[in-house]
Design a protein around this motif. Structure first.
Motif, PDB file in Angstrom:
ATOM      1  N   ALA A  42       0.835  -1.205   0.000  1.00  0.00           N
ATOM      2  CA  ALA A  42       0.000   0.000   0.000  1.00  0.00           C
ATOM      3  C   ALA A  42       0.869   1.253   0.000  1.00  0.00           C
ATOM      4  CB  ALA A  42      -0.923  -0.004   1.219  1.00  0.00           C
ATOM      5  N   GLY A  43       1.887   1.277   0.858  1.00  0.00           N
ATOM      6  CA  GLY A  43       2.778   2.426   0.897  1.00  0.00           C
ATOM      7  C   GLY A  43       3.574   2.583  -0.385  1.00  0.00           C
ATOM      8  N   PHE A  44       4.012   1.468  -0.947  1.00  0.00           N
ATOM      9  CA  PHE A  44       4.795   1.490  -2.187  1.00  0.00           C
ATOM     10  C   PHE A  44       3.955   2.044  -3.332  1.00  0.00           C
ATOM     11  CE2 PHE A  44       6.363  -0.491  -6.076  1.00  0.00           C
ATOM     12  CZ  PHE A  44       7.713  -0.199  -6.017  1.00  0.00           C
ATOM     13  N   CYS A  45       2.717   1.579  -3.456  1.00  0.00           N
ATOM     14  CA  CYS A  45       1.844   2.063  -4.531  1.00  0.00           C
ATOM     15  C   CYS A  45       1.540   3.554  -4.353  1.00  0.00           C
ATOM     16  CB  CYS A  45       0.542   1.255  -4.558  1.00  0.00           C
ATOM     17  SG  CYS A  45       0.759  -0.452  -5.110  1.00  0.00           S
ATOM     18  N   SER A  46       1.349   3.974  -3.103  1.00  0.00           N
ATOM     19  CA  SER A  46       1.130   5.389  -2.833  1.00  0.00           C
ATOM     20  C   SER A  46       2.345   6.215  -3.254  1.00  0.00           C
ATOM     21  CB  SER A  46       0.845   5.587  -1.339  1.00  0.00           C
ATOM     22  OG  SER A  46       0.772   6.951  -1.004  1.00  0.00           O
ATOM     23  N   PHE A  47       3.521   5.723  -2.937  1.00  0.00           N
ATOM     24  CA  PHE A  47       4.760   6.391  -3.315  1.00  0.00           C
ATOM     25  C   PHE A  47       4.877   6.486  -4.835  1.00  0.00           C
ATOM     26  CE2 PHE A  47       9.672   5.755  -3.261  1.00  0.00           C
ATOM     27  CZ  PHE A  47       9.861   7.085  -3.596  1.00  0.00           C
ATOM     28  N   MET A  48       4.646   5.385  -5.541  1.00  0.00           N
ATOM     29  CA  MET A  48       4.730   5.396  -6.994  1.00  0.00           C
ATOM     30  C   MET A  48       3.706   6.338  -7.612  1.00  0.00           C
ATOM     31  SD  MET A  48       7.250   3.474  -8.016  1.00  0.00           S
ATOM     32  CE  MET A  48       8.140   4.112  -6.582  1.00  0.00           C
ATOM     33  N   TYR A  49       2.525   6.412  -7.011  1.00  0.00           N
ATOM     34  CA  TYR A  49       1.500   7.328  -7.525  1.00  0.00           C
ATOM     35  C   TYR A  49       1.955   8.780  -7.392  1.00  0.00           C
ATOM     36  CZ  TYR A  49      -2.720  10.133  -7.752  1.00  0.00           C
ATOM     37  OH  TYR A  49      -3.641  11.099  -8.067  1.00  0.00           O
ATOM     38  N   LEU A  50       2.526   9.111  -6.243  1.00  0.00           N
ATOM     39  CA  LEU A  50       2.997  10.479  -6.040  1.00  0.00           C
ATOM     40  C   LEU A  50       4.116  10.822  -7.024  1.00  0.00           C
ATOM     41  CD1 LEU A  50       3.051  10.646  -2.134  1.00  0.00           C
ATOM     42  CD2 LEU A  50       1.442  11.774  -3.678  1.00  0.00           C
ATOM     43  N   SER A  52       4.616   9.482  -9.987  1.00  0.00           N
ATOM     44  CA  SER A  52       4.057   9.565 -11.338  1.00  0.00           C
ATOM     45  C   SER A  52       3.235  10.827 -11.537  1.00  0.00           C
ATOM     46  CB  SER A  52       3.192   8.336 -11.627  1.00  0.00           C
ATOM     47  OG  SER A  52       3.960   7.157 -11.564  1.00  0.00           O
ATOM     48  N   SER A  53       2.496  11.233 -10.516  1.00  0.00           N
ATOM     49  CA  SER A  53       1.617  12.397 -10.648  1.00  0.00           C
ATOM     50  C   SER A  53       2.405  13.693 -10.766  1.00  0.00           C
ATOM     51  CB  SER A  53       0.653  12.478  -9.459  1.00  0.00           C
ATOM     52  OG  SER A  53       1.358  12.669  -8.246  1.00  0.00           O
ATOM     53  N   GLY A  55       5.864  13.804 -11.710  1.00  0.00           N
ATOM     54  CA  GLY A  55       6.711  13.636 -12.882  1.00  0.00           C
ATOM     55  C   GLY A  55       8.062  14.316 -12.808  1.00  0.00           C
ATOM     56  N   ASP A  56       8.450  14.811 -11.635  1.00  0.00           N
ATOM     57  CA  ASP A  56       9.722  15.528 -11.512  1.00  0.00           C
ATOM     58  C   ASP A  56      10.925  14.635 -11.822  1.00  0.00           C
ATOM     59  OD1 ASP A  56       8.340  17.780 -10.803  1.00  0.00           O
ATOM     60  OD2 ASP A  56       8.660  17.548  -8.642  1.00  0.00           O
ATOM     61  N   TYR A  57      10.766  13.334 -11.594  1.00  0.00           N
ATOM     62  CA  TYR A  57      11.894  12.423 -11.812  1.00  0.00           C
ATOM     63  C   TYR A  57      12.370  12.442 -13.260  1.00  0.00           C
ATOM     64  CZ  TYR A  57       8.315   9.357 -13.762  1.00  0.00           C
ATOM     65  OH  TYR A  57       7.292   8.838 -14.513  1.00  0.00           O
ATOM     66  N   ARG A  58      11.487  12.823 -14.195  1.00  0.00           N
ATOM     67  CA  ARG A  58      11.857  12.822 -15.616  1.00  0.00           C
ATOM     68  C   ARG A  58      12.895  13.889 -15.939  1.00  0.00           C
ATOM     69  NH1 ARG A  58       6.118  12.560 -15.927  1.00  0.00           N
ATOM     70  NH2 ARG A  58       5.375  10.455 -16.422  1.00  0.00           N
ATOM     71  N   THR A  59      12.955  14.932 -15.134  1.00  0.00           N
ATOM     72  CA  THR A  59      13.872  16.038 -15.409  1.00  0.00           C
ATOM     73  C   THR A  59      15.149  15.955 -14.575  1.00  0.00           C
ATOM     74  OG1 THR A  59      12.843  17.468 -13.732  1.00  0.00           O
ATOM     75  CG2 THR A  59      11.914  17.514 -15.953  1.00  0.00           C
ATOM     76  N   PHE A  64      20.556  10.911  -9.404  1.00  0.00           N
ATOM     77  CA  PHE A  64      20.110  11.707  -8.267  1.00  0.00           C
ATOM     78  C   PHE A  64      18.591  11.913  -8.294  1.00  0.00           C
ATOM     79  CE2 PHE A  64      24.404  13.354  -9.449  1.00  0.00           C
ATOM     80  CZ  PHE A  64      25.092  12.723  -8.424  1.00  0.00           C
ATOM     81  N   GLY A  65      17.870  10.815  -8.152  1.00  0.00           N
ATOM     82  CA  GLY A  65      16.418  10.899  -8.049  1.00  0.00           C
ATOM     83  C   GLY A  65      15.673  10.960  -9.361  1.00  0.00           C
ATOM     84  N   GLY A  66      16.338  10.630 -10.470  1.00  0.00           N
ATOM     85  CA  GLY A  66      15.682  10.689 -11.766  1.00  0.00           C
ATOM     86  C   GLY A  66      15.639   9.339 -12.461  1.00  0.00           C
ATOM     87  N   GLY A  67      15.094   9.327 -13.666  1.00  0.00           N
ATOM     88  CA  GLY A  67      15.010   8.101 -14.438  1.00  0.00           C
ATOM     89  C   GLY A  67      13.911   8.173 -15.474  1.00  0.00           C
ATOM     90  N   ALA A  68      13.821   7.150 -16.291  1.00  0.00           N
ATOM     91  CA  ALA A  68      12.791   7.101 -17.328  1.00  0.00           C
ATOM     92  C   ALA A  68      11.433   6.716 -16.761  1.00  0.00           C
ATOM     93  CB  ALA A  68      13.206   6.121 -18.421  1.00  0.00           C
TER      94      ALA A  68
END
Length: 413
Positions: A42-50, A52-53, A55-59, A64-68
């Motif tokens: 539950a926590g993992f899915c919540s984290f992934m949702y945040l 994805s919503s 999208g800062d990791y794309r930049t 250092f906290g990024g990726g495709a």
């Protein structure tokens, strides 16, 4: 007269004997693992949702906290270093940054990261065919379940089965728990630490020594665990409870992993204090007797963030965790737990809070203080299991923010 050889059980008989044991183990441990897994998921899915919503990791830089993809974040920061070790091994060096005069005067080097976790990652790569990311995540997830069982086992000794469930649930939702399912060594260290303490509690000294030896190959804060085992062994010798040989062997074996790695790094660098110079010069991480922690504790409550390595939102969480730990410690002592738990907890707190570091990381660094779960677990055992699950479920969903996103995206885990 013919000799009669001992008869070994037939294969069917062996299966018949092992069947009840497996069913007993499943009935005993299955619910604990299911509770922990459901809360973490539950926590993992919540984290992934945040992730994805926003999208800062794309930049961001993939290191250092990024990726495709959102899940790539789980293998950044320290996770990148662990993968490099698993893939390429070590080359310990002290390399000065040309012209540097500030806090950071040395280039980062993988020798700052202890070898057990990347070694297991490498083994998992060989056995499963997974890449360094998948293998590292597999090791962390399996270790997190082992840690949950250990936390349950320790708490059950103090408050019964319901307290054990509560403690395992708290391990899933504790601040900093976002790294439990990431390419980080924290889950492995907690698993080794909690089972070391359990082995001491059940007077399995050689097992405790071997586990503490392994913990010393995983994180430098294993010094607290080694000292706790030593105190417990000395008390056992004084009381003459378990003879002399087994406690002494445990004491002798426990520090060899930690000291062995530090000496190896120092030898390769040509400086026996090389590991500590690297930590200080490349990451500004050194023991300052609590000066940095005190600076933060006196700044954050009045809304000031002008101290070293300030990350406002994660730092607020870390201050709350520090205050919570300080409040839970006397409650733990009130339960009068065995010396191994007291020494381990107090020394871990001292090592973490007494160091200059990125304070946002403290919620992660205090994850190993699992004995602090015991007072809360003892209080929660009065609640029915459904109520426990509801409360922990809410905390699990929220942990996607305070234990996951705050660390990986708003701070530096």
């Amino acid at each position: 007269m013919t000799a009669t050889l001992p008869r070994t059980p037939a294969p069917d008989a062996a299966r018949t004997l092992s069947g009840p044991r497996l069913r007993t183990a499943a009935r005993r441990h299955g619910p604990v693992l299911a509770l922990y897994g459901a809360l973490k998921l539950a926590g993992f899915c919540s984290f992934m949702y945040l992730l994805s919503s926003t999208g800062d990791y794309r930049t961001r830089n993939p290191r250092f906290g990024g990726g495709a993809h959102a899940w790539d974040v789980l293998a950044t920061w320290d996770g990148w270093w662990y993968q490099q070790i698993a893939l390429h091994g070590y080359d310990p060096k002290l390399v000065h940054v040309p012209g540097a005069t500030g806090l950071i005067t040395l280039e980062g080097n993988s020798a700052a990261f202890f070898p057990l976790y990347p070694a297991l990652t490498r083994t998992a790569m060989t056995v499963t065919g997974l890449g360094s990311y998948g293998a590292g995540l597999l090791v962390s997830v399996l270790a997190s379940f082992a840690a949950a069982l250990g936390v349950y086992a320790v708490a059950e000794r103090f408050g019964g089965r319901r307290a054990g469930f509560a403690a395992a649930g708290l391990w899933a939702v504790w601040p900093g728990s976002g790294v439990e399912w990431a390419v980080y060594s924290d889950s492995l260290y907690v698993a080794l630490a909690v089972w070391t303490c359990y082995a001491v509690l059940t007077r399995r000294w050689l097992t405790a020594g071997v586990l503490a030896f392994a913990a010393g190959l995983n994180r430098p804060t294993a010094a607290a665990l080694i000292a706790a085992l030593g105190v417990a062994a000395l008390l056992a010798l004084r009381r003459r409870e378990d003879g002399v040989l087994r406690p002494l062997l445990a004491m002798a074996l426990a520090p060899l992993g930690l000291f062995g790695y530090l000496l190896w790094v120092g030898d390769r660098m040509g400086d026996l204090g090389g590991y500590f110079k690297l930590q200080s010069g490349a990451w500004a991480h050194s023991f300052d007797y609590g000066k940095q922690t005190l600076d933060v504790l006196t700044s954050v409550p009045v809304g000031k963030f002008d101290y070293l390595f300030a990350y406002p939102f994660p730092d607020v969480i870390s201050v709350a965790v520090i205050l919570l730990a300080c409040a839970l410690l006397p409650l733990l002592l009130r339960l009068r737990p065995p010396a191994v738990l007291v020494v381990y907890t107090v020394l871990t707190l001292a090592l973490v809070l007494g160091s200059q570091q990125i304070v946002a990381n403290i919620s992660r660094y205090l994850l190993p203080c699992f004995p602090l779960f015991l007072p809360l677990a003892a209080a929660m055992r009065r609640l029915s299991l459904p109520v426990q699950c509801v409360l922990l479920g809410i905390a699990a969903l929220a942990s996607g923010s305070y234990a996951g996103y705050a660390l990986f995206e708003l701070g530096v885990p």
